[in-house]
Write a protein that holds these residues in place. Structure first.
Motif, PDB file in Angstrom:
ATOM      1  N   TRP A  33      29.862  11.960  19.631  1.00 17.68           N
ATOM      2  CA  TRP A  33      30.819  11.382  18.700  1.00 17.68           C
ATOM      3  C   TRP A  33      32.200  11.344  19.313  1.00 17.68           C
ATOM      4  O   TRP A  33      32.600  12.246  20.047  1.00 17.68           O
ATOM      5  N   LEU A  34      32.945  10.295  18.969  1.00 21.17           N
ATOM      6  CA  LEU A  34      34.290  10.122  19.490  1.00 21.17           C
ATOM      7  C   LEU A  34      35.322  10.867  18.642  1.00 21.17           C
ATOM      8  O   LEU A  34      36.156  11.614  19.164  1.00 21.17           O
ATOM      9  N   TYR A  35      35.256  10.691  17.329  1.00 20.62           N
ATOM     10  CA  TYR A  35      36.227  11.292  16.430  1.00 20.62           C
ATOM     11  C   TYR A  35      35.543  11.991  15.259  1.00 20.62           C
ATOM     12  O   TYR A  35      34.372  11.745  14.977  1.00 20.62           O
ATOM     13  N   ALA A  36      36.331  12.818  14.571  1.00 20.87           N
ATOM     14  CA  ALA A  36      35.903  13.453  13.323  1.00 20.87           C
ATOM     15  C   ALA A  36      37.075  13.371  12.357  1.00 20.87           C
ATOM     16  O   ALA A  36      38.231  13.526  12.763  1.00 20.87           O
ATOM     17  N   GLY A  59      31.947  -2.009  12.976  1.00 19.20           N
ATOM     18  CA  GLY A  59      31.156  -1.569  14.121  1.00 19.20           C
ATOM     19  C   GLY A  59      31.142  -0.076  14.377  1.00 19.20           C
ATOM     20  O   GLY A  59      30.648   0.377  15.414  1.00 19.20           O
ATOM     21  N   TRP A  60      31.663   0.711  13.435  1.00 16.75           N
ATOM     22  CA  TRP A  60      31.674   2.158  13.608  1.00 16.75           C
ATOM     23  C   TRP A  60      30.346   2.754  13.162  1.00 16.75           C
ATOM     24  O   TRP A  60      29.770   2.321  12.173  1.00 16.75           O
ATOM     25  N   LEU A  61      29.885   3.739  13.896  1.00 16.60           N
ATOM     26  CA  LEU A  61      28.738   4.555  13.497  1.00 16.60           C
ATOM     27  C   LEU A  61      29.311   5.845  12.931  1.00 16.60           C
ATOM     28  O   LEU A  61      30.322   6.348  13.427  1.00 16.60           O
ATOM     29  N   LEU A  70      31.774  12.277  11.130  1.00 17.42           N
ATOM     30  CA  LEU A  70      31.784  12.045  12.571  1.00 17.42           C
ATOM     31  C   LEU A  70      31.724  10.547  12.809  1.00 17.42           C
ATOM     32  O   LEU A  70      30.980   9.829  12.132  1.00 17.42           O
ATOM     33  N   LEU A  71      32.491  10.079  13.789  1.00 22.82           N
ATOM     34  CA  LEU A  71      32.630   8.645  14.024  1.00 22.82           C
ATOM     35  C   LEU A  71      32.545   8.306  15.502  1.00 22.82           C
ATOM     36  O   LEU A  71      33.059   9.049  16.350  1.00 22.82           O
ATOM     37  N   THR A  72      31.937   7.171  15.812  1.00 19.34           N
ATOM     38  CA  THR A  72      31.964   6.644  17.165  1.00 19.34           C
ATOM     39  C   THR A  72      31.810   5.141  17.095  1.00 19.34           C
ATOM     40  O   THR A  72      31.306   4.598  16.111  1.00 19.34           O
TER      41      THR A  72
END
Length: 158
Positions: A33-36, A59-61, A70-72
């Motif tokens: 994951w990129l961000y939280a 387009g975010w997961l 959690l985001l990527t």
């Protein structure tokens, strides 16, 4: 901290309920994951469907976990404003490997993209350390006859 285009996009998408502070957006501690963000806390543990739909459309997961979201997002090319430091010798080595070994395996380079974006936010030393880790990994791949992953040269100043 560098506020790259991905962070700016998230800031625009993650609306807090009226009367609340803006949600925190932090780098994720996990590779996947990129961000939280703590947005779920601001909504009593649930993120509104409208926010999730907006993230999905952009387009975010995402994955809710322990009060965090959690985001990527795939970043085949570096996001605007992602790194403002110089590219050091390890970045140059990575760029050289990419240029000398163009055969790609079609494998997703998401892990490397996330690693470099997060390191770019942390600064020059973190970025060079991330490039050193990729350099070691890619050297091992090449020694064992595996092709290089597909990663944009611009992540290394190319």
């Amino acid at each position: 901290m560098v506020r790259n285009a991905l962070r700016k996009e998230l800031t625009a998408l993650l609306n807090a309920p009226p009367g609340n502070r803006q949600p925190v957006i932090r780098r994720s501690f996990t590779e996947a994951w990129l961000y939280a963000t703590d947005l779920p806390v601001l909504y009593g543990g649930q993120v509104p469907d409208s926010v999730l739909a907006a993230l999905d459309a952009a387009g975010w997961l995402f994955l809710p976990e322990n009060g965090w979201l959690l985001l990527t997002k795939p970043a085949k090319e570096p996001p605007e404003g992602w790194y403002d430091g110089p590219f050091g010798p390890e970045a140059a080595c990575c760029l050289s490997l990419i240029e000398r070994h163009p055969a790609r395996d079609g494998e997703s380079s998401g892990m490397a993209e996330r690693m470099l974006i997060k390191a770019g936010e942390e600064g020059e030393k973190a970025y060079e350390d991330a490039c050193a880790a990729l350099h070691r990994e890619w050297a091992e791949r090449l020694r064992t006859g595996r092709p290089m992953p597909d990663l944009d040269r611009r992540y290394f100043g190319g």
